[in-house]
Scaffold this active site. Structure first.
Site, mmCIF file in Angstrom:
data_model
loop_
_atom_site.group_PDB
_atom_site.id
_atom_site.type_symbol
_atom_site.label_atom_id
_atom_site.label_comp_id
_atom_site.label_asym_id
_atom_site.label_seq_id
_atom_site.Cartn_x
_atom_site.Cartn_y
_atom_site.Cartn_z
ATOM 1 N N LYS A 1 15.953 44.320 -9.494
ATOM 2 C CA LYS A 1 14.931 44.601 -10.506
ATOM 3 C C LYS A 1 14.660 46.090 -10.564
ATOM 4 O O LYS A 1 14.435 46.717 -9.526
ATOM 5 C CB LYS A 1 13.623 43.905 -10.118
ATOM 6 C CG LYS A 1 13.413 42.604 -10.801
ATOM 7 C CD LYS A 1 12.032 42.072 -10.534
ATOM 8 C CE LYS A 1 11.995 40.622 -10.938
ATOM 9 N NZ LYS A 1 10.863 39.903 -10.447
ATOM 10 N N GLU B 1 3.134 2.237 2.125
ATOM 11 C CA GLU B 1 3.694 2.691 3.403
ATOM 12 C C GLU B 1 5.175 2.316 3.459
ATOM 13 O O GLU B 1 5.593 1.300 2.904
ATOM 14 C CB GLU B 1 2.961 2.031 4.575
ATOM 15 C CG GLU B 1 1.607 2.650 4.846
ATOM 16 C CD GLU B 1 0.956 2.072 6.098
ATOM 17 O OE1 GLU B 1 1.536 1.163 6.729
ATOM 18 O OE2 GLU B 1 -0.153 2.522 6.432
ATOM 19 N N ARG C 1 10.982 26.810 3.499
ATOM 20 C CA ARG C 1 10.541 28.048 2.832
ATOM 21 C C ARG C 1 9.156 28.471 3.310
ATOM 22 O O ARG C 1 8.750 29.597 3.102
ATOM 23 C CB ARG C 1 10.537 27.859 1.302
ATOM 24 C CG ARG C 1 11.938 27.869 0.717
ATOM 25 C CD ARG C 1 11.910 27.806 -0.797
ATOM 26 N NE ARG C 1 11.515 26.499 -1.304
ATOM 27 C CZ ARG C 1 11.401 26.208 -2.588
ATOM 28 N NH1 ARG C 1 11.636 27.126 -3.501
ATOM 29 N NH2 ARG C 1 11.062 25.000 -2.974
ATOM 30 N N ASP D 1 18.960 37.615 -6.028
ATOM 31 C CA ASP D 1 18.166 38.648 -5.360
ATOM 32 C C ASP D 1 18.885 39.064 -4.073
ATOM 33 O O ASP D 1 19.882 38.446 -3.683
ATOM 34 C CB ASP D 1 16.731 38.170 -5.056
ATOM 35 C CG ASP D 1 16.730 36.848 -4.295
ATOM 36 O OD1 ASP D 1 17.584 36.678 -3.390
ATOM 37 O OD2 ASP D 1 15.893 35.981 -4.600
ATOM 38 N N ASP E 1 0.834 -1.219 0.000
ATOM 39 C CA ASP E 1 0.000 0.000 0.000
ATOM 40 C C ASP E 1 0.863 1.262 0.000
ATOM 41 O O ASP E 1 0.367 2.356 0.209
ATOM 42 C CB ASP E 1 -0.951 -0.001 1.211
ATOM 43 C CG ASP E 1 -0.188 -0.021 2.531
ATOM 44 O OD1 ASP E 1 1.075 -0.044 2.496
ATOM 45 O OD2 ASP E 1 -0.828 -0.013 3.595
ATOM 46 N N HIS F 1 16.834 27.426 4.636
ATOM 47 C CA HIS F 1 16.366 28.616 3.907
ATOM 48 C C HIS F 1 16.162 29.814 4.822
ATOM 49 O O HIS F 1 16.484 30.941 4.454
ATOM 50 C CB HIS F 1 15.080 28.303 3.141
ATOM 51 C CG HIS F 1 14.594 29.491 2.371
ATOM 52 N ND1 HIS F 1 15.282 29.996 1.289
ATOM 53 C CD2 HIS F 1 13.538 30.308 2.568
ATOM 54 C CE1 HIS F 1 14.657 31.063 0.832
ATOM 55 N NE2 HIS F 1 13.591 31.276 1.589
HETATM 56 C C1 R5P Z 1 13.676 31.393 -2.528
HETATM 57 O O1 R5P Z 1 13.591 32.318 -1.726
HETATM 58 C C2 R5P Z 1 14.931 30.642 -2.753
HETATM 59 O O2 R5P Z 1 16.044 31.277 -2.210
HETATM 60 C C3 R5P Z 1 15.163 30.414 -4.241
HETATM 61 O O3 R5P Z 1 15.393 31.663 -4.868
HETATM 62 C C4 R5P Z 1 13.972 29.770 -4.875
HETATM 63 O O4 R5P Z 1 13.632 28.629 -4.154
HETATM 64 C C5 R5P Z 1 14.234 29.397 -6.301
HETATM 65 O O5 R5P Z 1 13.085 28.799 -6.814
HETATM 66 P P1 R5P Z 1 12.915 28.488 -8.342
HETATM 67 O O6 R5P Z 1 14.099 27.687 -8.808
HETATM 68 O O7 R5P Z 1 11.632 27.718 -8.406
HETATM 69 O O8 R5P Z 1 12.807 29.791 -9.096
#
Ligand code: R5P
Length: 282
Positions: A181, A36, A88, A158, A34, A119
């Site tokens: 950006k 598990e 996350r 970022d 099943d 994260h």
């Molecule tokens: C998000 O804050 C993480 O640091 C990564 O930037 C994110 O998980 C990347 O996700 P993806 O590859 O789906 O764009």
């Protein structure tokens, strides 16, 4: 001390056991009809157990909980979660939402928990035991050093990943920056490095996680338009869902580099020595 490798971290566990000159317990993992999960540790567990298991999928989490339970006779249990899924989901944005990272942390009962580049470090506070996070970014820096790149620059996709880029660049003393950006008009957005010019330079874009590859593929396209040389993608955790790798190579990256917190073909860097050092000090 016995190293117990979960199904998601078999190679890494073996490497850690080798680095520590410790015994690696033989385990059996299977699924019932099943679906598990069934786990059994076939060797004597001893007084001190170190369980190593990334929780990429929900099944990986179940296997980790089963392994912890199977080690109940040990005096001390240390749990290493090289990649912790759900980290996350560390905030509640709307009423009624589960704080999933907290739920996961609370289910793990151990003497020590160790994560690698979790994260969000605040998640560590939700564990009911001592929990520490280790930063493997310098290993990416060491790997880059031997690649013979042209005027390399490490870029975070970022602002959130800026510290990661900084720690990878630190030993090498090479440039790092993050992408920003800028809205040029109602429907035009430009993504450029905040301070540096990438024209003619090889670039490593470094993030903690690459999941769908969407964030990175977009960054690669932008940097190519700005005249960057060879572009590499690096991450600590290669989650790489679905066609993420194809998306990345299609966008024009030269290579994808990751660690073995998740064991994939791109996991060219091992965190084993780093974890062995931490385990030695427990
Ligand atoms: C998000 O804050 C993480 O640091 C990564 O930037 C994110 O998980 C990347 O996700 P993806 O590859 O789906 O764009």
């Amino acid at each position: 001390m016995k190293i117990i490798g979960g199904p998601a971290s078999q190679l890494l566990s073996s490497r850690v056991a080798f680095a520590l000159d410790c015994e690696l317990a033989l385990c059996e993992f299977k699924n019932f009809p099943d679906n598990e999960l069934y786990i059994r540790i076939l060797d004597d567990i001893g007084q001190e157990a170190v369980i190593i298991q990334s929780t990429v999928t929900d099944s990986d989490l179940i296997a980790l909980l089963q392994l912890i339970d199977a080690c109940a006779t040990a005096n001390r249990i240390h749990v290493i979660i090289p990649y912790m899924g759900y980290a996350r989901q560390d905030k509640q944005f709307n009423p009624g939402e589960a704080l999933s990272a907290r739920v996961i942390a609370r289910t793990i009962e151990a003497d020590n928990v160790i994560t690698v580049n979790i994260h969000e470090e605040a998640v560590l506070d939700h564990f009911r035991c001592r929990a520490v996070n280790v930063n493997a970014a310098y290993l990416v820096g060491e790997y880059i050093r031997d690649m013979g790149l042209n005027q390399p620059i490490i870029l975070a996709p970022d602002k959130g990943a800026k510290e990661l880029a900084a720690s990878a660049a630190y030993e090498l003393k090479i440039d790092y920056d993050h992408l920003e950006k800028k809205r040029l008009s109602g429907d035009t957005v430009q993504v450029t490095p905040k301070n540096l010019n990438v024209a003619g330079r090889d670039v490593i874009i470094l993030d903690d996680i690459v999941a769908t590859g969407g964030t990175m593929a977009e960054a690669v396209r932008m940097l190519k338009n700005q005249g960057a040389g060879d572009i590499y993608i690096a991450c600590i955790h290669p989650v790489l869902t679905g066609s993420a790798l194809i998306k990345l190579y299609h966008s024009g990256v030269k290579d994808v580099i990751a660690t073995d917190t998740i064991e994939k073909a791109v996991s060219k860097i091992s965190v084993a020595q780093l974890l062995a050092g931490i385990i030695r000090d427990l």
